[in-house]
Write a protein that holds these residues in place. Sequence first.
Motif, short mmCIF file in Angstrom:
data_model
loop_
_atom_site.label_atom_id
_atom_site.label_comp_id
_atom_site.label_asym_id
_atom_site.label_seq_id
_atom_site.Cartn_x
_atom_site.Cartn_y
_atom_site.Cartn_z
N SER A 232 0.73 -1.20 -0.15
CA SER A 232 -0.15 -0.13 -0.12
C SER A 232 0.82 1.28 -0.08
O SER A 232 0.18 2.40 -0.23
CB SER A 232 -0.95 -0.07 1.18
OG SER A 232 -0.15 0.10 2.48
N GLY A 233 2.11 1.19 0.29
CA GLY A 233 3.10 2.38 0.22
C GLY A 233 3.15 2.66 1.88
O GLY A 233 4.29 3.35 2.12
N ALA A 234 2.49 2.06 2.78
CA ALA A 234 2.70 2.17 4.07
C ALA A 234 2.70 3.65 4.37
O ALA A 234 3.53 4.23 5.27
CB ALA A 234 3.91 1.26 4.64
N SER A 235 1.62 4.46 4.14
CA SER A 235 1.48 5.73 4.61
C SER A 235 1.44 5.99 6.09
O SER A 235 2.19 6.80 6.71
CB SER A 235 0.50 6.49 3.82
OG SER A 235 0.35 7.90 4.25
N MET A 236 0.40 5.49 6.57
CA MET A 236 -0.10 5.76 7.97
C MET A 236 -0.27 7.11 8.17
O MET A 236 -0.55 7.47 9.40
CB MET A 236 1.01 5.08 8.99
CG MET A 236 1.35 3.77 8.73
SD MET A 236 2.74 3.12 9.69
CE MET A 236 3.93 3.54 8.57
N ASN A 237 -0.14 8.14 7.30
CA ASN A 237 -0.22 9.60 7.45
C ASN A 237 -0.62 10.28 6.31
O ASN A 237 0.09 10.37 5.37
CB ASN A 237 1.29 10.04 7.93
CG ASN A 237 1.37 11.49 8.27
OD1 ASN A 237 0.47 12.08 7.94
ND2 ASN A 237 2.47 11.73 9.05
N PRO A 238 -1.96 10.78 6.43
CA PRO A 238 -2.58 11.34 5.38
C PRO A 238 -1.69 12.83 4.83
O PRO A 238 -1.47 13.24 3.91
CB PRO A 238 -3.87 12.01 5.66
CG PRO A 238 -4.29 11.13 6.74
CD PRO A 238 -2.78 10.65 7.47
N ALA A 239 -0.95 13.45 6.05
CA ALA A 239 -0.10 14.56 5.52
C ALA A 239 1.02 14.00 4.63
O ALA A 239 1.63 14.93 3.68
CB ALA A 239 0.33 15.36 6.72
N ARG A 240 1.75 12.98 4.82
CA ARG A 240 2.81 12.34 4.36
C ARG A 240 2.57 12.11 2.84
O ARG A 240 3.26 12.28 1.91
CB ARG A 240 3.25 11.28 5.15
CG ARG A 240 4.39 10.02 4.34
CD ARG A 240 5.46 10.75 4.07
NE ARG A 240 6.53 10.01 3.40
CZ ARG A 240 6.46 9.42 2.02
NH1 ARG A 240 5.60 10.26 1.25
NH2 ARG A 240 7.30 8.69 1.63
N SER A 241 1.15 11.74 2.57
CA SER A 241 0.88 11.37 1.18
C SER A 241 0.35 12.57 0.64
O SER A 241 0.34 12.62 -0.69
CB SER A 241 -0.50 10.48 1.34
OG SER A 241 -0.08 9.15 1.87
N PHE A 242 -0.13 13.55 1.43
CA PHE A 242 -0.60 14.76 0.79
C PHE A 242 0.30 15.63 -0.11
O PHE A 242 -0.13 15.96 -1.03
CB PHE A 242 -1.25 15.83 1.73
CG PHE A 242 -2.05 17.00 1.19
CD1 PHE A 242 -3.31 16.86 0.66
CD2 PHE A 242 -1.51 18.07 1.28
CE1 PHE A 242 -3.87 18.09 0.31
CE2 PHE A 242 -2.09 19.22 0.87
CZ PHE A 242 -3.11 19.29 0.23
N GLY A 243 1.49 15.81 0.37
CA GLY A 243 2.44 16.74 -0.04
C GLY A 243 2.83 16.33 -1.56
O GLY A 243 2.97 16.98 -2.63
N PRO A 244 3.18 14.94 -1.61
CA PRO A 244 3.68 14.36 -2.95
C PRO A 244 2.57 14.50 -3.98
O PRO A 244 2.69 14.86 -5.12
CB PRO A 244 4.14 13.01 -2.63
CG PRO A 244 4.56 13.06 -1.30
CD PRO A 244 3.74 13.96 -0.49
N ALA A 245 1.20 14.04 -3.42
CA ALA A 245 0.04 14.25 -4.38
C ALA A 245 -0.01 15.52 -5.03
O ALA A 245 -0.52 15.61 -6.21
CB ALA A 245 -1.16 13.60 -3.62
#
Length: 250
Positions: A190-203
């Motif tokens: 899944s990418g092991a985000s565990m963190n919406p902010a961690r995923s938000f910046g790159p997106a």
Amino acid sequence: MAKIALGDHREAVEPGTIRAVLAEVVLTFLFVFAGVGSAMTAEKMSGGESIMGLTAVAIAHALVVAVMISAGLHISGGHLNPAVTLGLALGGNISVVRSVLYMAAQLLGSTVACFLLKFLTGGLDPPIHTLATGIGALQGVIMEIVLTFSLLFSVYGTMVDPKKVIPVGLGALLVGLVVGANVLAGGQFSGASMNPARSFGPALVNWNWTGHWIYWVGPLVGGSLAGIFYDQVFMVRSTHVPLPRHSDDF
């Protein structure tokens, strides 16, 4: 039953809150800069598909999470993560007003870090979180739920619970280790985000929102479940007393 502390609008302009929100911007910026930067380095050096690349990314995330939590613990609590903030709010450990401000700060810190990384690396795109081939949306959401549940359960058990048997400072290190282990466990699925902010910046930097909802639904559900479950089942106390409004620690 956990009592959610709503807070009020005056809390937003209190000096302690302003310092805490600013700390969350800085802490999340530094976390994402190191975390995403390590992923960019691994991808540049090995295509990002080798076990060595994944291990390097996991170690980087473990180290930076542990250090940033420790650095911000006495200011904001060192959340770095909307899922952590929500999980703590549902346990009555932070007010709703401050939670909203924290989440906005975390998204801002992540965004600035990713734009800066793109500039400093000569225009390389920060890698976004995506599901691996053969992994469906439901599988991805469940993976993120479990990984984030693990993270928040660790936060409560090592840092929040008044009956914890280890120093809070050591808890930050242990939470970082859980993040690293989860990256190794779920990073290639899944990418092991565990963190919406961690995923938000790159997106946002890539303007690629494909499947991005997974990295909000999974972590927020997992964090919420862990916060409610630990608070209701394992927290031993006669009455639930939220942390004082002016307290910035876990």
